[in-house]
Design an enzyme around this catalytic site. Sequence first.
Site, PDB file in Angstrom:
ATOM      1  N   ASP A   1      -8.130  19.918 -12.989  1.00  0.00           N
ATOM      2  CA  ASP A   1      -8.500  18.522 -13.723  1.00  0.00           C
ATOM      3  C   ASP A   1      -8.130  18.562 -15.117  1.00  0.00           C
ATOM      4  O   ASP A   1      -8.702  19.352 -15.783  1.00  0.00           O
ATOM      5  CB  ASP A   1     -10.185  18.417 -13.260  1.00  0.00           C
TER       6      ASP A   1
ATOM      7  N   LYS B   1      -9.058   7.995 -18.835  1.00  0.00           N
ATOM      8  CA  LYS B   1      -9.301   8.642 -20.037  1.00  0.00           C
ATOM      9  C   LYS B   1      -7.914   8.782 -21.067  1.00  0.00           C
ATOM     10  O   LYS B   1      -7.656   7.690 -21.332  1.00  0.00           O
ATOM     11  CB  LYS B   1     -10.122   9.964 -19.863  1.00  0.00           C
TER      12      LYS B   1
ATOM     13  N   ARG C   1       0.905  -1.393  -0.124  1.00  0.00           N
ATOM     14  CA  ARG C   1      -0.041   0.177  -0.016  1.00  0.00           C
ATOM     15  C   ARG C   1       0.748   1.147  -0.058  1.00  0.00           C
ATOM     16  O   ARG C   1       0.488   2.298  -0.798  1.00  0.00           O
ATOM     17  CB  ARG C   1      -0.987  -0.005   1.216  1.00  0.00           C
TER      18      ARG C   1
ATOM     19  N   TYR D   1     -16.835  18.493 -13.515  1.00  0.00           N
ATOM     20  CA  TYR D   1     -17.315  16.864 -13.830  1.00  0.00           C
ATOM     21  C   TYR D   1     -18.267  16.496 -12.643  1.00  0.00           C
ATOM     22  O   TYR D   1     -18.104  16.848 -11.433  1.00  0.00           O
ATOM     23  CB  TYR D   1     -15.954  15.839 -13.574  1.00  0.00           C
TER      24      TYR D   1
HETATM   25  C1  LIG Z   1     -13.799  10.769 -15.593  1.00  0.00           C
HETATM   26  C2  LIG Z   1     -13.440  11.948 -14.944  1.00  0.00           C
HETATM   27  C3  LIG Z   1     -13.135  12.249 -13.588  1.00  0.00           C
HETATM   28  C4  LIG Z   1     -13.394  11.066 -12.836  1.00  0.00           C
HETATM   29  O1  LIG Z   1     -12.565  10.065 -12.953  1.00  0.00           O
HETATM   30  P1  LIG Z   1     -12.903   8.405 -12.599  1.00  0.00           P
HETATM   31  O2  LIG Z   1     -11.514   7.755 -13.158  1.00  0.00           O
HETATM   32  O3  LIG Z   1     -14.044   8.089 -13.508  1.00  0.00           O
HETATM   33  O4  LIG Z   1     -12.970   8.439 -11.096  1.00  0.00           O
HETATM   34  C5  LIG Z   1     -12.916  13.380 -13.280  1.00  0.00           C
HETATM   35  N1  LIG Z   1     -12.702  14.508 -13.977  1.00  0.00           N
HETATM   36  C6  LIG Z   1     -13.102  14.289 -15.307  1.00  0.00           C
HETATM   37  C7  LIG Z   1     -13.005  15.438 -16.096  1.00  0.00           C
HETATM   38  C8  LIG Z   1     -13.441  13.141 -16.109  1.00  0.00           C
HETATM   39  O5  LIG Z   1     -13.643  13.039 -17.229  1.00  0.00           O
END
Ligand SMILES: *Cc1c(COP(=O)(O)O)cnc(C)c1O
Length: 386
Positions: A176, A201, A52, A104
């Site tokens: 983000d 993504k 961890r 988001y």
């Molecule tokens: C998908 C996404 C998230 C969240 O990510 P997860 O891996 O699904 O927890 C946060 N911000 C943006 C812009 C996203 O597209």
Amino acid sequence: MRKEDSMGFSTDCIHAGNEPDPSTGAVAVPIYQTSTYVQEGLGQNKGWEYARTQNPTRSALEKNLAVLEGGAGARAFASGMAAITAISTLVKQGDHVVCSNMTYGGTYRYFTKILANYGVAFSFVDTARPEDVERAIRPETRLLHLESPTNPTMQLCDIALLSELAHRNGAVVVVDNTFCSPYLQKPLALGADIVMHSTTKFLGGHSDTVGGAAIAKSKEHVEWLGFVQNSSGAILSPMDSWLVLRGIKTLVVRMERHEKNGRAIAEHLARHPKVKKVNYPGLPTHPQHALAKKQMSGFGAMISFDLGSFDNAKSFLAKVRLCSLGESLGGVETLISHPATMTHASIPEEERNRLGVTPGLVRISVGIEDLEDLIADLDQALAAVR
Ligand SMILES: *Cc1c(COP(=O)(O)O)cnc(C)c1O
């Protein structure tokens, strides 16, 4: 070659953190599928104690991401939301957070339904308007959470300008960067303090892993995020760390193709008589096209467009064959979605319309298929729209 020194971006994608395995020379970092490490004696270990706390596959990814975003270090988490949760431990009871009103959906849910229960106050503002951000900042504002471009209307915010505003008030700026990846945008260089990603993504890029990461400019923030990662435990698994490392090796070639297809499709849609409006920062008609050119090194593959009504969007989405209907984005395959009934369904209709998430709005994450095939698919589906 000293791979920890920053080289060209493509070279860094492939080599940063990816040292040949010291025991075998394996060119790909092994998946260290282990929970613990044998110690040679009391107080004697090889720098690895429990998985961890540290895992070599995860550490390789963390080194790689720190170089790509230009941070002092990175920490990888079980999902993008786990990364946001870890970063949010920088705020305490009585603190105030300013956040984009088009953030988001999962971030909005976490902030308003969970973190708000712990005495943290939030202001959700239109971050495309710096004066609105300035007005929202209070003496107790500790965090500014930004996204640029936003989902699904592709609005930008001026990261450099807003970072200055926030820093004047002693707030930490978090960006983000999921929609751009460091290939298109480098928030730390623009003035932000922490960058986060859903590695699910574009970084992973193949729709086969869920993960997240936070990359910080200061050593203190990296240390704190590491402490939180170990204490709360939402670590990225060795297998998922490996998948993201593998995905990042081809980030540049994928992003070049995403970008080429994205631009061409945005231009094609903008010319199409059945399409009412196209939101894409690369189009000269985008209200922040100049900011996009200044702040980003390309315009990416995320596009939304308005077909005028729910019925039009529905008949279009029923007809696409190559483009898959689904949430998520950033994979090699083109994904298409209907924000008003899918990702943004929990927002009241009136508010959705005000934000531009209209019933006819369709979002597309353009993949890296042959452009001609994508355009043919979109065109035959648009033919079904009245
Ligand atoms: C998908 C996404 C998230 C969240 O990510 P997860 O891996 O699904 O927890 C946060 N911000 C943006 C812009 C996203 O597209």
